[in-house]
Design an enzyme around this catalytic site. Structure first.
Site, PDB file in Angstrom:
ATOM      1  N   LYS A 119      -9.150  -7.265  10.353  1.00 49.22           N
ATOM      2  CA  LYS A 119     -10.401  -6.476   9.738  1.00 49.22           C
ATOM      3  C   LYS A 119     -11.800  -6.640  10.437  1.00 49.22           C
ATOM      4  CE  LYS A 119      -8.395  -6.656   5.110  1.00 49.22           C
ATOM      5  NZ  LYS A 119      -8.048  -6.912   3.803  1.00 49.22           N
ATOM      6  N   GLY A 136      -2.953  -9.853  -5.355  1.00 46.99           N
ATOM      7  CA  GLY A 136      -3.597  -9.108  -4.333  1.00 46.99           C
ATOM      8  C   GLY A 136      -3.249  -7.592  -4.670  1.00 46.99           C
ATOM      9  N   ALA A 176     -13.969 -17.097   4.380  1.00 51.04           N
ATOM     10  CA  ALA A 176     -15.212 -16.278   4.817  1.00 51.04           C
ATOM     11  C   ALA A 176     -14.877 -15.307   5.815  1.00 51.04           C
ATOM     12  CB  ALA A 176     -16.206 -17.385   5.054  1.00 51.04           C
ATOM     13  N   SER A 191       0.799  -1.283   0.089  1.00 53.42           N
ATOM     14  CA  SER A 191      -0.112   0.031   0.038  1.00 53.42           C
ATOM     15  C   SER A 191       0.829   1.369   0.169  1.00 53.42           C
ATOM     16  CB  SER A 191      -0.977   0.162   1.042  1.00 53.42           C
ATOM     17  OG  SER A 191      -1.871  -1.061   1.018  1.00 53.42           O
TER      18      SER A 191
END
Lengths: 280, 280
Positions: free
Chosen positions: A71, A244, A133, A21
């Site tokens: 997250k 990614g 998930a 990032s």
């Protein structure tokens, strides 16, 4: 050139040495002439709450990007969350409001759909197998359903977590065919790895895979600097593939707009419209 | 170019927008080819403890520079302190040890003596008037005594704080003539402002001053980007003068060496020798 008045953004993870990032956001910030910088922030998992408390009290910090494995843990720290975060139960971005409150939202699903479509593939009408998930996987599931995927089979090493995500997506999307657990790659158009498996150089595949059909697009959200075992297998099989870094690139300008740093070339995403309007 | 593996340094203050340290340290780090960056960190005073706890738990943060008004409040946060910090009761730098502990030391006195001498003035044998007996003022008082100043008169708006500092310096230095409270600028060789007065654009002089003799060197440690009222008065009177940026420059390489980032051009200050050896 960083000076005393430069505003700060951080990307919080454990680990962070691999994150791409800063290399993606800082050139964007420079191009937009914002006196702001994104730095990597390594919060060891046992100290995540302490580190976040300190960050959220830092007055020249305007935004926090949240990555693996935080997250879901970051979601309850937000004073308010946006609509996608509310559905997903996880966030990957937090911004400071004028009153000092922090608002969270989840952009991974948006970012991945954007990256898939930028790669020349479409999501509408497609049959998808999703591995993982967790926070990112949940965001991707909802974004694919929003984008009109025909079917979604969710696999997680925790079978109940996969089933629960399928039920949650089904509650808001009637048209998509949902399943969890067993998956059939012979019938899939898209295979997505939304687990962190592949980040560690000693990792193998996220799930046992016999064969990849060359018609299938393979997506691995692991932000590794070199191809993961899954991406290598996709390359060898001649599959279109998306890594990614593309998911991060696919959401970078949207996250900066969420932080109040609108991209000059797409000011529809400014903080006063769009996402801002639907926060709850 | 900041990437995920870049190591972090911060300068913590309230405010921080005026600090010059990123402009001084980051080019030094680049010249030394360290993949590290110094960013400003605004800890609002009421949240200083919370912010510091978060910083001290951040795994890719190797060093913290502490500036106004936190130099004294940061001292008890260190697991161990160096010899100057122990005498002064304040720190302006903290480094992470391999075991996660943080070691504090105070370099302002060293930095200011270095800056005065780099300006062609000497400290040995000189008569000094020091305004301000806080963290930085205390460090400067001890460093001037170490450097052989002939006399030191300390003034603070809190008279007892000035007297206490004079007593503490006197306890370890027999040769220097010490006084506190009233001062006589007609007899002084050096006048030093070690208060934050001058940082705010609406500030005046730190103490009422009738006249500056042109022979006197005037030093203001306030790191303002434009000359403080005291420095303007010194310029008008034709006095040699030294600003706050020089104090930061005078200690930058020493602080980087303390952080374990030794300057290529002076490896005597590496962390395995010198300061490191005398930590207690």
């Amino acid at each position: 050139m960083i000076n005393g008045a430069t505003r700060l953004l951080v990307i919080v993870g454990d680990p962070v040495a691999h994150v791409r990032s800063p290399l993606i956001f800082n050139p964007l910030l420079a191009r937009m002439a914002h006196d702001a910088v994104l730095v990597p922030w390594h919060a060891p998992a046992p100290h995540f709450a302490t580190v976040m408390e300190g960050l959220m009290r830092t007055a020249n910090l305007d935004g926090i990007i949240v990555t693996f494995p935080f997250k879901e843990r970051a979601h309850p720290l937000a004073h308010r969350v946006g609509p996608m975060a509310k559905r997903v139960g996880a966030i990957n971005a937090l911004r400071r409001e004028a009153d000092g409150d922090w608002v969270g939202e989840m952009f991974d699903g948006f970012g991945l759909v954007h990256a898939i479509e930028a790669n020349g593939e479409r999501c509408a009408g497609r049959k998808v197998v999703l591995i993982g998930a967790g926070g990112a996987g949940s965001a991707i599931a909802f974004a694919l359903a929003d984008a009109g995927a025909a079917s979604l089979t969710i696999h997680d090493r925790n079978g109940e977590r996969a089933a629960a995500l399928a039920r949650r997506v089904g509650a808001s999307h009637q048209r998509i065919e949902l399943a969890s657990g067993q998956f059939d790659l012979e019938a899939a158009d898209l295979l997505i790895n939304a687990t962190p498996v592949g980040l560690n150089p000693r990792d193998g595949l996220p799930v046992p895979i016999q064969r990849l059909r060359p018609e299938m697009t393979v997506i691995d959200i692991v932000p590794a600097s070199s191809p993961t075992p899954l991406l290598k297998m996709a390359q060898a099989a001649g599959c279109p593939h998306v890594g990614g870094t593309a998911m991060v690139e696919g959401q970078a300008e949207t996250i900066l707009a969420f932080f109040g740093m609108a991209a000059a070339r797409d000011d529809r995403l400014g903080r006063d419209e769009g996402l801002q309007g639907s926060l709850q």
